[in-house]
Every structure is written in structure tokens, then in C-alpha cells.
Scaffold this motif. Structure first.
Motif, PDB file in Angstrom:
ATOM      1  N   ILE A 199     -34.115  21.876 -19.874  1.00 27.96           N
ATOM      2  CA  ILE A 199     -32.609  22.044 -20.633  1.00 27.96           C
ATOM      3  C   ILE A 199     -32.091  20.756 -19.339  1.00 27.96           C
ATOM      4  CG2 ILE A 199     -30.529  22.857 -20.269  1.00 27.96           C
ATOM      5  CD1 ILE A 199     -31.673  25.540 -19.841  1.00 27.96           C
ATOM      6  N   HIS A 200     -31.480  19.829 -20.595  1.00 30.04           N
ATOM      7  CA  HIS A 200     -31.517  18.181 -19.969  1.00 30.04           C
ATOM      8  C   HIS A 200     -29.289  18.533 -20.527  1.00 30.04           C
ATOM      9  CE1 HIS A 200     -34.737  16.423 -20.895  1.00 30.04           C
ATOM     10  NE2 HIS A 200     -35.262  16.963 -21.929  1.00 30.04           N
ATOM     11  N   THR A 201     -29.163  18.261 -19.458  1.00 28.04           N
ATOM     12  CA  THR A 201     -27.786  18.761 -19.523  1.00 28.04           C
ATOM     13  C   THR A 201     -26.529  17.399 -18.868  1.00 28.04           C
ATOM     14  OG1 THR A 201     -27.702  18.419 -17.093  1.00 28.04           O
ATOM     15  CG2 THR A 201     -27.806  20.822 -18.066  1.00 28.04           C
ATOM     16  N   VAL A 202     -25.425  17.326 -20.305  1.00 28.52           N
ATOM     17  CA  VAL A 202     -25.313  15.618 -20.175  1.00 28.52           C
ATOM     18  C   VAL A 202     -23.014  16.674 -19.984  1.00 28.52           C
ATOM     19  CG1 VAL A 202     -24.558  14.174 -22.004  1.00 28.52           C
ATOM     20  CG2 VAL A 202     -26.377  15.156 -22.113  1.00 28.52           C
ATOM     21  N   VAL A 203     -22.575  16.028 -18.928  1.00 25.94           N
ATOM     22  CA  VAL A 203     -21.835  16.375 -18.169  1.00 25.94           C
ATOM     23  C   VAL A 203     -20.495  15.592 -19.483  1.00 25.94           C
ATOM     24  CG1 VAL A 203     -20.546  17.177 -16.484  1.00 25.94           C
ATOM     25  CG2 VAL A 203     -22.585  17.041 -15.679  1.00 25.94           C
ATOM     26  N   TYR A 204     -19.571  16.469 -19.256  1.00 31.12           N
ATOM     27  CA  TYR A 204     -18.395  16.029 -19.512  1.00 31.12           C
ATOM     28  C   TYR A 204     -16.893  16.466 -18.752  1.00 31.12           C
ATOM     29  CZ  TYR A 204     -21.204  14.340 -24.040  1.00 31.12           C
ATOM     30  OH  TYR A 204     -21.833  14.067 -24.673  1.00 31.12           O
ATOM     31  N   MET A 684     -24.331  22.223 -13.837  1.00 29.93           N
ATOM     32  CA  MET A 684     -25.037  21.677 -14.805  1.00 29.93           C
ATOM     33  C   MET A 684     -26.101  20.809 -14.311  1.00 29.93           C
ATOM     34  SD  MET A 684     -23.736  21.935 -17.487  1.00 29.93           S
ATOM     35  CE  MET A 684     -23.476  20.095 -18.684  1.00 29.93           C
ATOM     36  N   SER A 685     -25.865  20.363 -13.102  1.00 29.60           N
ATOM     37  CA  SER A 685     -26.416  19.337 -12.247  1.00 29.60           C
ATOM     38  C   SER A 685     -27.889  20.765 -12.097  1.00 29.60           C
ATOM     39  CB  SER A 685     -26.394  18.808 -10.921  1.00 29.60           C
ATOM     40  OG  SER A 685     -25.519  18.067 -11.126  1.00 29.60           O
ATOM     41  N   LEU A 696     -27.429  14.392 -16.816  1.00 27.54           N
ATOM     42  CA  LEU A 696     -26.658  13.113 -17.339  1.00 27.54           C
ATOM     43  C   LEU A 696     -25.649  12.967 -17.522  1.00 27.54           C
ATOM     44  CD1 LEU A 696     -29.518  13.244 -20.381  1.00 27.54           C
ATOM     45  CD2 LEU A 696     -29.952  11.845 -18.237  1.00 27.54           C
ATOM     46  N   THR A 697     -24.898  11.501 -17.670  1.00 24.14           N
ATOM     47  CA  THR A 697     -23.315  10.931 -18.530  1.00 24.14           C
ATOM     48  C   THR A 697     -23.488  11.415 -19.843  1.00 24.14           C
ATOM     49  OG1 THR A 697     -23.780   8.991 -17.730  1.00 24.14           O
ATOM     50  CG2 THR A 697     -23.899   9.551 -15.686  1.00 24.14           C
ATOM     51  N   PRO A 698     -22.936  10.997 -20.211  1.00 24.36           N
ATOM     52  CA  PRO A 698     -23.170  10.491 -21.836  1.00 24.36           C
ATOM     53  C   PRO A 698     -23.572   9.942 -22.735  1.00 24.36           C
ATOM     54  CG  PRO A 698     -20.289  11.639 -21.122  1.00 24.36           C
ATOM     55  CD  PRO A 698     -21.110  11.241 -19.846  1.00 24.36           C
ATOM     56  N   ASP A 703     -30.241   7.272 -24.125  1.00 21.16           N
ATOM     57  CA  ASP A 703     -31.871   6.605 -23.569  1.00 21.16           C
ATOM     58  C   ASP A 703     -32.748   7.746 -23.273  1.00 21.16           C
ATOM     59  OD1 ASP A 703     -30.849   4.590 -22.167  1.00 21.16           O
ATOM     60  OD2 ASP A 703     -29.927   4.866 -20.396  1.00 21.16           O
ATOM     61  N   LEU A 704     -31.712   9.305 -22.876  1.00 15.77           N
ATOM     62  CA  LEU A 704     -32.949  10.437 -23.684  1.00 15.77           C
ATOM     63  C   LEU A 704     -33.785  10.407 -25.101  1.00 15.77           C
ATOM     64  CD1 LEU A 704     -33.775  13.355 -22.671  1.00 15.77           C
ATOM     65  CD2 LEU A 704     -32.029  14.085 -23.068  1.00 15.77           C
ATOM     66  N   LEU A 705     -33.196   9.677 -26.013  1.00 15.27           N
ATOM     67  CA  LEU A 705     -33.034  10.052 -27.460  1.00 15.27           C
ATOM     68  C   LEU A 705     -34.398   8.762 -27.641  1.00 15.27           C
ATOM     69  CD1 LEU A 705     -29.978  10.163 -29.546  1.00 15.27           C
ATOM     70  CD2 LEU A 705     -31.223  12.266 -28.310  1.00 15.27           C
TER      71      LEU A 705
END
Length: 752
Positions: A199-204, A684-685, A696-698, A703-705
Motif C-alpha cells: 500500500i503506497h500512501t500519499v499524504v494530503y 499513513m507512514s 509519498l508526497t503528492p 516517481d512511483l508511476l
């Protein structure tokens, strides 16, 4: 096709077993068939050897594996938070979090399209549940965020496609109100263990919202000692107050208590500020220089009247504050009879330190007035408030002379005598400067004490080891019942180093304890409406120091309860408790209830009717349940904020037991999703770390893609089919056939 062998034992052991079996057959079997013709002899030996080889074949566990390559579409799950907290405008340029997510997807549209040539990219909105979407929209109207439940749903879902990864785009704040909502960390661990998918988390969003304007909120309230308290006991309360945008402001925090004047059962009263009283702090002011801070606040009050009350901790709204629903937290307290207040006048002795531990109990509030010894004795100021009507239930006088109680020409012992005539209790402890030596013979309280206050002919102090032994009457008295093996425990307690020499005032005084050589130590009396006692010792702390803490506490609790006439207080026949007593919207509440007969014995076979009255006046019947001797029920219809009243009626053998029992619980008028919409990057971490990735940051989403594109996503799946040659009916048929053929030949040749 591939031939496989998986021996039941290591190869050397299988080889040894084979040699042993064949040797046994070839060594022993020919001798048994040597009288037969050569053809029959060879046939039987051959059948036996073939059976042994079949067993060896089974020990090798041979199999044939067929491999085939299949193609299955791969899928990338992108979870997009659509809860209301995503409308918080803390993104770049004042964008909301949801708008920032859409901008991230728009900025990476080219890479998403390129990856989508080999991978099915599935977008799913989520709040309390998952909603697939083809075109993510700007709306974020989900009631609350339930990340744990969503991850569990994802684990149970079977899309028929191979999931290569999950992207979780969210502020990371779990706000599901129900107590049974899944914990996101546990849900992520279950997902990783069962599915093995990262699970790749992107925090907003930000965890600091000071820029959102002025907001004063009470975040948590803790009643130390629990919500069931005793009358006349100081109740300490801890609260957590969150201040946003309040730098340089003075903020007032106060306690509010329900006024139930003129209110009947099932009716709520108005919350009113609690006035200041001695030894309490019902309000305070706090000030901070920080723009975002959570401040602990300590408050206290004294509950004066038994009953159930609503209690609130409130931050007084300030000018310019827009959101007011989170300024207050309400809870419920039950004020019970039997609680008592004790005034203790004592010099700094060791005994005082251990008696103060009675404050750790919910039932007793012990207020100590320290009297300075020696040349400072006459400088001690004793406040007259100690002797006001109803202020205290019991008074303890330690090693303090009578003259200390004369203040500004007023003898406070005269007022104490008045309190005794009203039913208060009095205890005097052993010491150098009390009883006769302290000048109490000439005071008005002399008539109340159970001892003779004339100066003894012998030394007033006994200076030798003394063991406290209950008298025959004492063993039957409530005060002296400290353990199941009561008499044995009293004999095990350590000795005192001495005591004050006392003698009963008359033959009607109860002597509860003596020394082994018949010196009175504890005397008690009922005089008019008062109960009084004289205790010649001042070293019960020795019990505590020698491992008898429970005995020490029980003895003192029972002595004080007896002095206050509270040893036989009982509750009503029917009772009910709600737990928890304060919940968020849509959270379940459990009830436990029961009944007892007039003697206080439990009635586990009683029949109950349980009703709940909601804040809108609707009555909802709840089905009672039973497990063993316990009766319970659960109520989940808690969508409305406000007071809920629980009513329990009980019958036993067709007769109604007492009055219906009532309890109340509160559903907070809170919005869990928006009261504090701060992001939670730490959660999220943790989710990322549990599933083997990093947050990940937004800006890092692209980079993940790109990494997925560069690595390539294989859609080929190798499926293997294995056929076990030894585990099936063909092998069993062969083995049984060999053994049956051998038996038939042996039968026909007369060997069986």
C-alpha cells in the motif's frame, strides 16, 4: 511435464528401509515355500517382493507436475479519500485536499495513460465505504473516514485480476466513530499477510491548522477515580484543551453541573457554572504564546447531593470564534451516598502520611490541617469553616492540645460539640499532648469521648512493645472485620512501640481491642446521635510497612464509615449501568443490569424490561440478554446527539421489584470528521511501513508511476498442476491386488 520425488524420510533412511525389507523377504520367505514346485515358489516370492517395492514406491511419494502459462490482467487500485475533511483548504494556493488530489492525477495523466496500456488502473472513492468511480469528482461529502474498514473490504474483495499495488491518497485521519471500527494498522497488517500487496500512501493536508482561524476546543475529559463518586468528596478532573489561533489570549475553562431542581426522572436539567468552594478549582484561566497547542487543565469540585448529574468541561467561547460545537464536552457522574468528608488535625507525624492515602479511595475525602509543633504551635491558624454545619462527617484529632482550637477568642471545640450533637463522628488518636495531657478534660467534647480524661496516676505513656488484639466483642464488630481469617491476621500484625494509657469512661463503653496483657487500645461509644472512638496508638503505619497495606486501608475505612453511621448503606433493588456513558454519534452503548431482594441477595432469574428514551422523545425497546448470571443489552440507535435515558423494570416470581432503575448516557453533539480536521501523516507512514513501502508526497506520486512503467508489470501467471502417483485409488488397487494374489496362491497351495 516433470517427474518429482519427495521421500517421506531422508534418502539414506529410505535406502536402508528398502534394503532391510528386501533382505527380510529374500532371507525368510524362500524357506517357507521351498517344498513347492519351482514355478509356484518363484511366483510367491515375486509377488511378495513386488508388494515390498510398492511400499518403497509409496515412501518415495512420486508425482508428475504439469506447468502451463496463463495470462491475467493486472490491476492498480487508487483509493481517493472523499470524506468531508478533504474539503479543508490547506493545499497549495488555498486548494482543498480533494482538489489537490485531482490536481495530482491531472499532472500525472500522461504517465497514468502509459501505465494503463498494460495495467487496469481502478479509481475508488472512499469515506466510510468504497465507491468505484470512472471520473473522480471534486465533491467530498463522505460522512467520516474509516480507513481500517476500507482496507478490510479491499482484503476481502476478489476482482478476478491480479492487484500489483494499492495507492492510498488521503489525509490519513481515521475518524470512524463506532468503537468496533477496524484499526487501520491492524487492517493493513492483515492485508499484507493475506494478500502480500504493498500500500503506497500519499499524504494530503497538514497536521497544524492554526491558520484556519480561532478555535477553542475541549478534546478529552477524565474524571480521576471514575464517574461513580461519593458525596462530599473532592472530585479531580483532567481535561485536554486545544487552542488554535489563540496566541496571546486568556482563555477561561470552567466546570458546569446540571441543576436538577424541579426535574423528574427522564428529564434533563440546565447546566450551570459551579461556584468556587474551599479546596476546589471549578474554573481556571490559561494563556499561551503558541498558535496551535494542546494544554492539560486540572479542575475539581465537591459533589454535595446524591444522584446522577450531567457534568461538562467548557472553554468559554471567545470573540471571533466561529465553531462552537467543540467548546464543551459533557459526561455523566453518579454521586453515591456513603461518601464522607473527614477533617484531620495533626502534627507532622508518620501516621499522618499513611492516613492521607485514604484519599486514594473513591469513598473518603480526608482534609488535613497540619498543626506546627513546639514553639510554632500557637501560630497555627485553624479555619472556623471546618466546623460549619454539614461541612464534615468525621473529625480526627491527633497529637494536638486543646488550646490550638481557640482562635480569636472562639473555642472551636464548642462548635465541634455542636456538630457531634447533630450526628458527626469523633476520633482521638494517641499522643503526648492530647486526651488528659492536652487539656481536653475541661472542654465541651469531654462528654463525648469514650475515655476517662482524669490524669492517670501512672505515666500517661506506655513505652514497650504492644500487640493489638481484638476483644471478644471486637471480633464481632464491623470495625474489626479486616480479613476472612480475621483473628489470625490480627495476631500476625506487627506490634506498636508504645501507646497512650487510657481507660474506658464507664462499663458501657465498647472496648474493641486490648493488648495481650489487657491494656485497652481501642474504645468506641454511641453517645446520643454521635459516634466517638479513642485509639491509644499512632503507629498503624507499621502494618503498611510490613506488607499489610490492605488490612491498614480496610481498618481505617471501616472505622471512619462506622463513625459516620455509613456502614450499612445499601442500594435499590433494581440497578442498571450504561457503558460508556459518553459516546460519539453511531457508537454502540452496552447496558448491564440486575436485581436483588430486600436482603441484598442477587436474583439472577429475575425478568427484565429494558427501554431507551431518545432525545427526540421516542421510546425504543431493547431485548435483554443473559450470559450465566449476568444480564446485559446493547443499543446502537445513537445517531441523534443529546441525552438518552435507560429504564429497567424487574419482576421476580410474578412480583414487581422496587422502582424501575434509571441510567443515562450522552451522545456528543460533535462532528468527529470536522471538529479537528488535521491530517495524520504518522498513521499513513505506519500503514506504508507495515505493507513494505514508504510514504509519498503528492510530488513523488509520479516517481512511483515511472518506477512501475520502467519495471514493467508482467501479466503472465504460471499455473502448476501436480498429480501424486502414490496417493490415489490406482496405487491402492495395485497394492491390494498384489497382496490378494499372493494370499490366493498361498490358499490354493495349502499355506493358509
Amino acid at each position: 511435464m516433470q517427474f518429482l520425488v519427495d521421500p517421506v524420510w531422508p534418502w539414506p533412511r529410505v535406502a536402508a528401509a528398502t534394503v532391510v525389507l528386501l533382505a527380510l523377504v529374500l532371507w525368510t520367505y524362500p524357506q517357507r515355500v521351498r517344498h513347492l514346485p519351482t514355478g509356484w515358489r518363484r511366483l510367491l516370492i515375486g509377488l511378495r517382493v513386488a508388494a515390498v517395492l510398492a511400499l518403497v514406491f509409496a515412501m518415495l511419494r512420486p508425482a508428475i507436475r504439469f506447468d502451463e502459462i496463463d495470462r491475467q490482467a493486472a490491476q492498480l487500485m487508487v483509493l481517493l479519500d472523499s470524506s468531508r475533511s478533504m474539503t479543508t483548504p490547506d493545499g497549495p494556493g488555498g486548494l482543498t485536499r480533494r482538489q489537490t488530489i485531482l490536481k495530482t492525477l491531472e499532472d500525472e495523466e500522461e504517465r497514468l495513460d502509459e501505465l494503463g496500456e498494460d495495467v487496469d488502473i481502478r479509481f475508488v472513492d472512499f469515506a466510510e465505504e468504497m465507491i468505484p468511480t470512472d471520473e473522480p469528482a471534486e465533491d467530498a461529502e463522505g460522512e467520516y473516514t474509516a480507513i481500517g474498514d476500507v482496507v478490510d473490504d479491499l482484503r476481502r474483495e476478489d476482482t478476478g485480476k491480479r492487484v500489483v499495488g494499492v495507492v492510498l491518497m488521503s489525509d490519513g485521519a481515521q475518524r470512524a466513530p463506532a468503537e468496533d471500527a477496524a484499526d487501520p494498522r491492524l487492517a493493513a497488517r492483515r492485508y499484507a499477510e493475506e494478500r502480500g500487496i504493498p500500500i503506497h500512501t500519499v499524504v494530503y493536508g497538514t497536521s497544524e491548522l492554526a491558520s484556519a482561524g480561532l478555535d477553542l476546543a475541549v478534546e478529552d475529559v477524565l474524571i480521576r477515580g471514575g464517574s461513580s463518586i461519593f458525596e462530599k468528596k473532592t472530585v479531580p478532573i483532567e481535561a485536554q484543551v486545544r487552542l488554535l489561533g489563540a496566541a496571546g489570549r486568556k482563555v477561561r475553562v470552567r466546570l458546569l453541573l446540571e441543576d436538577r431542581s424541579g426535574k423528574g426522572a427522564g428529564q434533563s436539567g440546565e447546566l450551570k457554572p459551579i461556584p468556587l468552594a474551599p479546596d476546589t478549582q471549578p474554573f481556571t484561566e490559561i494563556e499561551t504564546r503558541e498558535n496551535a497547542v494542546t494544554v492539560p487543565v486540572d479542575l475539581s469540585f465537591v459533589a454535595t447531593t446524591p444522584g446522577e448529574y450531567k457534568l461538562a468541561v467548557e472553554v468559554v467561547p471567545d470573540e471571533g470564534e466561529l465553531k462552537l460545537s467543540n467548546n464543551r464536552i459533557e459526561t455523566l457522574i453518579t454521586v453515591r451516598k456513603g461518601g464522607l468528608r473527614v477533617a484531620y488535625f495533626e502534627t507532622p507525624r508518620t501516621e499522618q502520611k499513611f492516613l492521607r492515602r485514604l484519599n486514594e479511595t473513591a469513598e473518603i475525602q480526608l482534609d488535613t490541617q497540619v498543626v506546627l509543633p513546639g514553639p510554632f504551635l500557637d501560630r497555627t491558624r485553624i479555619e472556623p469553616r471546618f466546623f460549619e454545619p454539614g461541612a464534615y462527617d468525621v473529625y480526627i484529632i491527633g497529637d494536638v492540645p486543646a488550646r490550638v482550637f481557640v482562635q480569636d477568642g472562639i473555642n472551636l471545640l464548642d462548635r465541634l460539640s455542636e456538630r457531634l450533637s447533630e450526628g458527626a463522628g469523633l476520633l482521638m488518636l494517641g499522643g503526648q499532648d492530647n486526651f488528659a495531657a492536652g487539656g481536653y478534660a475541661s472542654t465541651r467534647i469531654a462528654q463525648w469521648l469514650p475515655v476517662d480524661l482524669e490524669a492517670p496516676a501512672e505515666s500517661p505513656q506506655i513505652k514497650r512493645p504492644l500487640k493489638m488484639i481484638p476483644t471478644r466483642e471486637g471480633l464481632q464488630h464491623y470495625v474489626m472485620q479486616v480479613a476472612g481469617n480475621n483473628e489470625q491476621v490480627w495476631r500476625e500484625l506487627p506490634e506498636f512501640s508504645g501507646a497512650t494509657r487510657l481507660k474506658p469512661r464507664s462499663e458501657f463503653i465498647d472496648v474493641l481491642a486490648r493488648t495481650e496483657d489487657d491494656v485497652p487500645l481501642l474504645m468506641a461509644a454511641d453517645t446520643g446521635r454521635a459516634r466517638t472512638a479513642a485509639f491509644a496508638a499512632d503507629e498503624t503505619y507499621r502494618w503498611h510497612l510490613h506488607g499489610y497495606e490492605d488490612v491498614h486501608q480496610r481498618f481505617w475505612q471501616q472505622l471512619l464509615l462506622w463513625l459516620a453511621h455509613k456502614e450499612f448503606d445499601t442500594d435499590s433493588q433494581v440497578w442498571v449501568q450504561a457503558e460508556p456513558r459518553r459516546v460519539g454519534p453511531r457508537s454502540p452503548v452496552s447496558f448491564t443490569f440486575g436485581a436483588r431482594d430486600e436482603e441484598g441477595n442477587d436474583l439472577p432469574d429475575a425478568t427484565f424490561e429494558v427501554d431507551v428514551v431518545r432525545p427526540d422523545g421516542e421510546t425504543v425497546s431493547v431485548t435483554p440478554q443473559r450470559s450465566g448470571v449476568e444480564h446485559f443489552a446493547e443499543f446502537r440507535d445513537t445517531n441523534l446527539p443529546g441525552d438518552y435515558w435507560v429504564s429497567v423494570k424487574a419482576t421476580h416470581e410474578g412480583e414487581v421489584l422496587g422502582m424501575p432503575a434509571l441510567a443515562r448516557f450522552i451522545v456528543d453533539d460533535r462532528d468527529p470528521e470536522m471538529d479537528n480536521p488535521a491530517a495524520d501523516p504518522d498513521l499513513m507512514s505506519e500503514i506504508a511501513a507495515i505493507t513494505g513501502t514508504t510514504p509519498l508526497t503528492p510530488e513523488q506520486f509520479g516517481d512511483l508511476l515511472q518506477n512501475l512503467i520502467d519495471a514493467g508489470v508482467s501479466t503472465e501467471i504460471t499455473r502448476s498442476t501436480q498429480i501424486k502417483l502414490w496417493d490415489g485409488w490406482p496405487f491402492l488397487l495395485v497394492f491390494v491386488g498384489l497382496m490378494s494374489a499372493e494370499w490366493f496362491v498361498r490358499k490354493t497351495r495349502g499355506l493358509v
